[in-house]
Write an enzyme that holds these catalytic residues in place. Structure first.
Site, PDB file in Angstrom:
ATOM      1  N   ARG A   1       0.270 -14.158   1.419  1.00  9.03           N
ATOM      2  CA  ARG A   1      -0.363 -14.114   2.737  1.00  9.03           C
ATOM      3  C   ARG A   1      -1.757 -14.744   2.683  1.00  9.03           C
ATOM      4  O   ARG A   1      -2.598 -14.345   1.907  1.00  9.03           O
ATOM      5  CB  ARG A   1      -0.427 -12.660   3.241  1.00  9.03           C
ATOM      6  CG  ARG A   1       0.943 -12.135   3.644  1.00  9.03           C
ATOM      7  CD  ARG A   1       0.891 -10.688   4.091  1.00  9.03           C
ATOM      8  NE  ARG A   1       0.766  -9.754   2.969  1.00  9.03           N
ATOM      9  CZ  ARG A   1       0.825  -8.434   3.090  1.00  9.03           C
ATOM     10  NH1 ARG A   1       0.969  -7.879   4.281  1.00  9.03           N
ATOM     11  NH2 ARG A   1       0.729  -7.652   2.028  1.00  9.03           N
TER      12      ARG A   1
ATOM     13  N   THR B   1      -5.396  -0.362   7.490  1.00  8.37           N
ATOM     14  CA  THR B   1      -6.751  -0.780   7.875  1.00  8.37           C
ATOM     15  C   THR B   1      -6.764  -0.994   9.384  1.00  8.37           C
ATOM     16  O   THR B   1      -6.064  -1.876   9.895  1.00  8.37           O
ATOM     17  CB  THR B   1      -7.119  -2.079   7.144  1.00  8.37           C
ATOM     18  OG1 THR B   1      -7.040  -1.842   5.739  1.00  8.37           O
ATOM     19  CG2 THR B   1      -8.519  -2.546   7.514  1.00  8.37           C
TER      20      THR B   1
ATOM     21  N   PHE C   1     -17.155 -10.030  -8.244  1.00  5.91           N
ATOM     22  CA  PHE C   1     -17.019 -10.841  -7.028  1.00  5.91           C
ATOM     23  C   PHE C   1     -18.042 -11.971  -6.971  1.00  5.91           C
ATOM     24  O   PHE C   1     -18.474 -12.381  -5.898  1.00  5.91           O
ATOM     25  CB  PHE C   1     -17.093  -9.964  -5.763  1.00  5.91           C
ATOM     26  CG  PHE C   1     -15.762  -9.352  -5.441  1.00  5.91           C
ATOM     27  CD1 PHE C   1     -15.268  -8.325  -6.212  1.00  5.91           C
ATOM     28  CD2 PHE C   1     -14.981  -9.832  -4.400  1.00  5.91           C
ATOM     29  CE1 PHE C   1     -14.002  -7.782  -5.971  1.00  5.91           C
ATOM     30  CE2 PHE C   1     -13.721  -9.299  -4.141  1.00  5.91           C
ATOM     31  CZ  PHE C   1     -13.240  -8.270  -4.932  1.00  5.91           C
TER      32      PHE C   1
ATOM     33  N   CYS D   1      -5.769  -9.316   3.147  1.00  9.04           N
ATOM     34  CA  CYS D   1      -6.787  -8.441   3.742  1.00  9.04           C
ATOM     35  C   CYS D   1      -8.048  -9.165   4.220  1.00  9.04           C
ATOM     36  O   CYS D   1      -8.373  -9.103   5.406  1.00  9.04           O
ATOM     37  CB  CYS D   1      -7.167  -7.340   2.753  1.00  9.04           C
ATOM     38  SG  CYS D   1      -5.813  -6.189   2.469  1.00  9.04           S
TER      39      CYS D   1
ATOM     40  N   PHE E   1      -8.430   1.280  -0.676  1.00  6.00           N
ATOM     41  CA  PHE E   1      -9.259   0.226  -1.261  1.00  6.00           C
ATOM     42  C   PHE E   1      -8.601  -0.441  -2.464  1.00  6.00           C
ATOM     43  O   PHE E   1      -9.243  -1.220  -3.170  1.00  6.00           O
ATOM     44  CB  PHE E   1     -10.613   0.798  -1.679  1.00  6.00           C
ATOM     45  CG  PHE E   1     -11.419   1.340  -0.514  1.00  6.00           C
ATOM     46  CD1 PHE E   1     -12.178   0.483   0.274  1.00  6.00           C
ATOM     47  CD2 PHE E   1     -11.392   2.682  -0.190  1.00  6.00           C
ATOM     48  CE1 PHE E   1     -12.902   0.971   1.352  1.00  6.00           C
ATOM     49  CE2 PHE E   1     -12.111   3.183   0.888  1.00  6.00           C
ATOM     50  CZ  PHE E   1     -12.872   2.323   1.664  1.00  6.00           C
TER      51      PHE E   1
ATOM     52  N   LYS F   1     -14.110   0.880   5.891  1.00  5.42           N
ATOM     53  CA  LYS F   1     -13.134  -0.042   5.288  1.00  5.42           C
ATOM     54  C   LYS F   1     -13.475  -1.496   5.630  1.00  5.42           C
ATOM     55  O   LYS F   1     -13.484  -2.370   4.766  1.00  5.42           O
ATOM     56  CB  LYS F   1     -11.724   0.319   5.768  1.00  5.42           C
ATOM     57  CG  LYS F   1     -10.651  -0.649   5.350  1.00  5.42           C
ATOM     58  CD  LYS F   1     -10.448  -0.709   3.832  1.00  5.42           C
ATOM     59  CE  LYS F   1      -9.587  -1.902   3.457  1.00  5.42           C
ATOM     60  NZ  LYS F   1      -9.438  -2.059   2.028  1.00  5.42           N
TER      61      LYS F   1
ATOM     62  N   LYS G   1      -4.054 -14.532  -5.603  1.00  8.58           N
ATOM     63  CA  LYS G   1      -4.708 -14.137  -6.851  1.00  8.58           C
ATOM     64  C   LYS G   1      -3.622 -13.826  -7.871  1.00  8.58           C
ATOM     65  O   LYS G   1      -2.443 -13.758  -7.511  1.00  8.58           O
ATOM     66  CB  LYS G   1      -5.645 -12.962  -6.630  1.00  8.58           C
ATOM     67  CG  LYS G   1      -4.969 -11.663  -6.251  1.00  8.58           C
ATOM     68  CD  LYS G   1      -6.004 -10.574  -6.366  1.00  8.58           C
ATOM     69  CE  LYS G   1      -5.618  -9.312  -5.654  1.00  8.58           C
ATOM     70  NZ  LYS G   1      -6.598  -8.272  -5.772  1.00  8.58           N
TER      71      LYS G   1
ATOM     72  N   HIS H   1     -17.362 -14.893  -8.723  1.00  9.94           N
ATOM     73  CA  HIS H   1     -16.643 -16.016  -9.334  1.00  9.94           C
ATOM     74  C   HIS H   1     -16.392 -17.075  -8.267  1.00  9.94           C
ATOM     75  O   HIS H   1     -15.652 -16.839  -7.315  1.00  9.94           O
ATOM     76  CB  HIS H   1     -15.327 -15.542  -9.938  1.00  9.94           C
ATOM     77  CG  HIS H   1     -15.516 -14.489 -10.985  1.00  9.94           C
ATOM     78  ND1 HIS H   1     -16.046 -14.783 -12.230  1.00  9.94           N
ATOM     79  CD2 HIS H   1     -15.322 -13.157 -10.969  1.00  9.94           C
ATOM     80  CE1 HIS H   1     -16.147 -13.670 -12.931  1.00  9.94           C
ATOM     81  NE2 HIS H   1     -15.711 -12.659 -12.186  1.00  9.94           N
TER      82      HIS H   1
ATOM     83  N   VAL I   1       0.824  -1.214   0.000  1.00  7.27           N
ATOM     84  CA  VAL I   1       0.000   0.000   0.000  1.00  7.27           C
ATOM     85  C   VAL I   1       0.857   1.263   0.000  1.00  7.27           C
ATOM     86  O   VAL I   1       0.652   2.173  -0.807  1.00  7.27           O
ATOM     87  CB  VAL I   1      -0.964  -0.008   1.211  1.00  7.27           C
ATOM     88  CG1 VAL I   1      -1.541   1.371   1.458  1.00  7.27           C
ATOM     89  CG2 VAL I   1      -2.088  -0.999   0.958  1.00  7.27           C
TER      90      VAL I   1
HETATM   91  N1  LIG Z   1      -2.156  -5.119   0.550  1.00  8.13           N
HETATM   92  C1  LIG Z   1      -3.322  -4.650   0.178  1.00  8.13           C
HETATM   93  O1  LIG Z   1      -3.853  -5.020  -0.865  1.00  8.13           O
HETATM   94  C2  LIG Z   1      -4.059  -3.664   1.047  1.00  8.13           C
HETATM   95  C3  LIG Z   1      -5.166  -2.980   0.519  1.00  8.13           C
HETATM   96  C4  LIG Z   1      -5.815  -2.057   1.317  1.00  8.13           C
HETATM   97  C5  LIG Z   1      -5.390  -1.833   2.620  1.00  8.13           C
HETATM   98  N2  LIG Z   1      -4.320  -2.524   3.116  1.00  8.13           N
HETATM   99  C6  LIG Z   1      -3.880  -2.239   4.471  1.00  8.13           C
HETATM  100  O2  LIG Z   1      -2.730  -1.406   4.390  1.00  8.13           O
HETATM  101  C7  LIG Z   1      -1.842  -1.714   5.459  1.00  8.13           C
HETATM  102  C8  LIG Z   1      -0.481  -2.070   4.925  1.00  8.13           C
HETATM  103  O3  LIG Z   1      -0.598  -3.256   4.163  1.00  8.13           O
HETATM  104  P1  LIG Z   1       0.550  -3.757   3.186  1.00  8.13           P
HETATM  105  O4  LIG Z   1       0.001  -4.906   2.442  1.00  8.13           O
HETATM  106  O5  LIG Z   1       1.096  -2.600   2.441  1.00  8.13           O
HETATM  107  O6  LIG Z   1       1.628  -4.265   4.269  1.00  8.13           O
HETATM  108  P2  LIG Z   1       3.156  -4.624   4.040  1.00  8.13           P
HETATM  109  O7  LIG Z   1       3.505  -5.599   5.065  1.00  8.13           O
HETATM  110  O8  LIG Z   1       3.399  -4.938   2.601  1.00  8.13           O
HETATM  111  O9  LIG Z   1       3.927  -3.250   4.323  1.00  8.13           O
HETATM  112  C9  LIG Z   1       4.059  -2.673   5.586  1.00  8.13           C
HETATM  113  C10 LIG Z   1       5.443  -2.046   5.669  1.00  8.13           C
HETATM  114  O10 LIG Z   1       5.513  -1.218   6.828  1.00  8.13           O
HETATM  115  C11 LIG Z   1       6.826  -1.279   7.321  1.00  8.13           C
HETATM  116  N3  LIG Z   1       6.830  -0.752   8.697  1.00  8.13           N
HETATM  117  C12 LIG Z   1       6.265  -1.284   9.803  1.00  8.13           C
HETATM  118  N4  LIG Z   1       6.451  -0.474  10.856  1.00  8.13           N
HETATM  119  C13 LIG Z   1       7.129   0.590  10.422  1.00  8.13           C
HETATM  120  C14 LIG Z   1       7.618   1.782  11.047  1.00  8.13           C
HETATM  121  N5  LIG Z   1       7.420   2.026  12.339  1.00  8.13           N
HETATM  122  N6  LIG Z   1       8.280   2.666  10.283  1.00  8.13           N
HETATM  123  C15 LIG Z   1       8.506   2.431   8.987  1.00  8.13           C
HETATM  124  N7  LIG Z   1       8.050   1.341   8.329  1.00  8.13           N
HETATM  125  C16 LIG Z   1       7.373   0.424   9.040  1.00  8.13           C
HETATM  126  C17 LIG Z   1       7.195  -2.734   7.166  1.00  8.13           C
HETATM  127  O11 LIG Z   1       8.597  -2.919   7.176  1.00  8.13           O
HETATM  128  C18 LIG Z   1       6.577  -3.057   5.803  1.00  8.13           C
HETATM  129  O12 LIG Z   1       7.496  -2.871   4.740  1.00  8.13           O
HETATM  130  C19 LIG Z   1      -2.509  -2.823   6.254  1.00  8.13           C
HETATM  131  O13 LIG Z   1      -3.238  -2.261   7.309  1.00  8.13           O
HETATM  132  C20 LIG Z   1      -3.441  -3.438   5.252  1.00  8.13           C
HETATM  133  O14 LIG Z   1      -4.545  -4.067   5.868  1.00  8.13           O
HETATM  134  C21 LIG Z   1      -3.648  -3.422   2.349  1.00  8.13           C
END
Ligand SMILES: NC(=O)c1ccc[n+]([C@@H]2O[C@H](COP(=O)([O-])OP(=O)(O)OC[C@H]3O[C@@H](n4cnc5c(N)ncnc54)[C@H](O)[C@@H]3O)[C@@H](O)[C@H]2O)c1
Length: 433
Positions: free
Chosen positions: A331, A122, A252, A263, A152, A207, A324, A254, A11
């Site tokens: 994950r 989130t 959604f 997520c 999103f 969310k 996917k 399928h 994200v």
């Molecule tokens: N992946 C998705 O498709 C998606 C979509 C919407 C929302 N989200 C939400 O967004 C958030 C992040 O998800 P993601 O998939 O990007 O996670 P991710 O694990 O890919 O990335 C998180 C990053 O944050 C870093 N981090 C943690 N603590 C830190 C700090 N104190 N300072 C600096 N960096 C730090 C970690 O090293 C990691 O690289 C989550 O809450 C997730 O639920 C994810």
């Protein structure tokens, strides 16, 4: 404007690169030095289509940079986004907010002038209040506001989703924060993406409600698929038949092996926990989570059935591992539970995924990986298509038949036609057809 993104994962990195592409100046911060080093060498730490060129062009234009130094990263920023992970807390399924709170504490130390701290992670309702309390506690003198701006985007289509979102949700009660957020998202607003302002707690619930609804929709069609199998109907026809109803919508719907990913599983669980805490249980979502969990294991049973009821000592080829297509994210991928179940039943696993092998190696044990689907299928007693990568849609069926020990395919994504598979002499099982 100047923006800092705390957390440069799926994200943070995509949002940061897209904001830079709009013309803002963005510093992406991550505490993982290897991630930052890779980014500084223009090596993407994740697979996301188009991300490498987007990052490269914005770095070249001087609008995007990377650092592990949070204090330096947020220097002069008008908005600091928290985009760190919020995984399921071990043991109880609540969202683990330790990374969010740690980031808030660190941000607090470096606030110099008015800044909007924006929660993009989130997070359960009330987290914005707690982030505000933490910053206030650390720095009673700081001038700041805390806003919620849930993300999103979908992995695999993240850049398009970020740049052309159905809507942007911003939760804040602070007028200055509202101005900053409006300015930040102005390029999108011009593209007619609605910018929806609401209270912070409402944005936080929005969310989870969105993800829970989508998870419910998937689970609904999955159960319809089971019913279709039992009564001799075709779930794809049923999905089309109901999806054309504007009130329902065709997305959604399928049927497949159950939802996974970074997520839906954790967010449905966190919502269930929050709702229980507030004595307002979300029973539909509780059922969805339980049905989905069971489903992944049941998919392994489908494969075993296709292998004649027993896979002990047999070889199963798994085609597609990521949750996917178009991502390397493993994950909570359904493949994990399916492979685990097959291994418990005594199967040997050969697998192929176009981008997920590196991540898969971290979570799966005793799996042999191959560079092409054909190599993975060689000598297999039965195969399962678990992820619908484009590259799997037109496989050379004659070649596969000659490679496999017995031609039997469980198509858990319904990407082939039963008649086509029969023509090629395969034993074939799909989902809901
Ligand atoms: N992946 C998705 O498709 C998606 C979509 C919407 C929302 N989200 C939400 O967004 C958030 C992040 O998800 P993601 O998939 O990007 O996670 P991710 O694990 O890919 O990335 C998180 C990053 O944050 C870093 N981090 C943690 N603590 C830190 C700090 N104190 N300072 C600096 N960096 C730090 C970690 O090293 C990691 O690289 C989550 O809450 C997730 O639920 C994810």
């Amino acid at each position: 404007m100047r923006i800092a993104m705390i957390g440069s994962g799926y994200v943070g990195l995509v949002s940061g690169a897209c904001f830079a592409d709009f013309g803002h100046t963005v510093v992406c911060v991550d505490k993982d030095p290897s991630k930052i080093e890779r980014l500084n060498n223009n090596i993407m730490p994740i697979y996301e289509p188009g991300l490498d060129t987007l990052v490269a062009s914005n770095v070249k234009a001087g609008r995007l940079s990377f650092t592990t130094d949070l204090a330096a990263g947020i220097e002069g920023a008008e908005a600091v986004f928290i985009a760190v992970g919020t995984p399921s807390r071990r043991g109880d399924g609540h969202a683990d907010l330790s990374y969010v709170y740690a980031a808030a504490r660190e941000i607090a130390q470096s606030i110099k002038s008015y800044v909007v701290v924006v929660n993009k992670s989130t997070v359960p309702v009330g987290t914005g209040d707690e982030v505000e309390r933490i910053i206030r506690e650390e720095r009673p003198d700081a001038d700041f506001a805390v806003a919620s701006n849930p993300e999103f985007l979908r992995e695999g289509a993240a850049i398009g989703d970020f740049k052309r979102p159905d809507r942007i949700v911003v939760g804040t009660e602070d007028d200055r924060a509202r101005e900053v957020m409006t300015e930040l998202y102005r390029p999108l607003f011009i593209n007619q993406s609605p910018l929806l302002f609401m209270g912070r707690r409402s944005a936080e619930v929005t969310k989870y409600a969105a993800n829970a609804f989508l998870a419910t929709k998937i689970t609904f069609i999955n159960e319809m698929a089971d019913l279709c199998e039992a009564v001799g109907s075709n779930v794809q026809d049923v999905a089309r038949g109901i999806g054309m109803d504007g009130r329902i919508g065709s997305k959604f719907l399928h049927a497949g092996p159950g939802y996974g990913g970074s997520c839906f599983p954790k967010d449905t669980m966190a919502l269930i926990k929050t709702a229980q805490d507030y004595n307002s249980p979300v029973r539909i979502v509780e059922t969805v989570a339980a049905v989905n969990e069971e489903r992944k294991r049941r998919m392994a049973q489908k494969v075993i059935r296709l292998a004649g009821g027993d896979v002990a000592g047999k070889t199963v080829a798994i085609i597609g591992l990521t949750f996917k297509p178009n991502t390397d994210d493993m994950r909570d991928a359904p493949s994990i539970a399916i492979i685990d179940e097959l291994q418990k039943a005594g199967a040997t696993i050969r697998a192929h995924d176009p981008e997920g092998t590196e991540q898969a190696q971290l979570v799966l044990k005793d799996v042999a990986y191959f560079d092409t689907p054909y190599e993975a299928l060689e000598g297999a007693d039965v195969a399962a298509i678990v992820t619908e990568w484009e590259a799997f849609r037109a496989l050379d069926l004659a070649r596969i038949k000659s490679l496999m020990k017995t031609p039997a395919i469980a198509d858990l994504r319904n990407i082939y036609r039963p008649s086509e598979m029969a023509k090629h002499g395969f034993a074939y099982l799909a989902v809901g057809r």
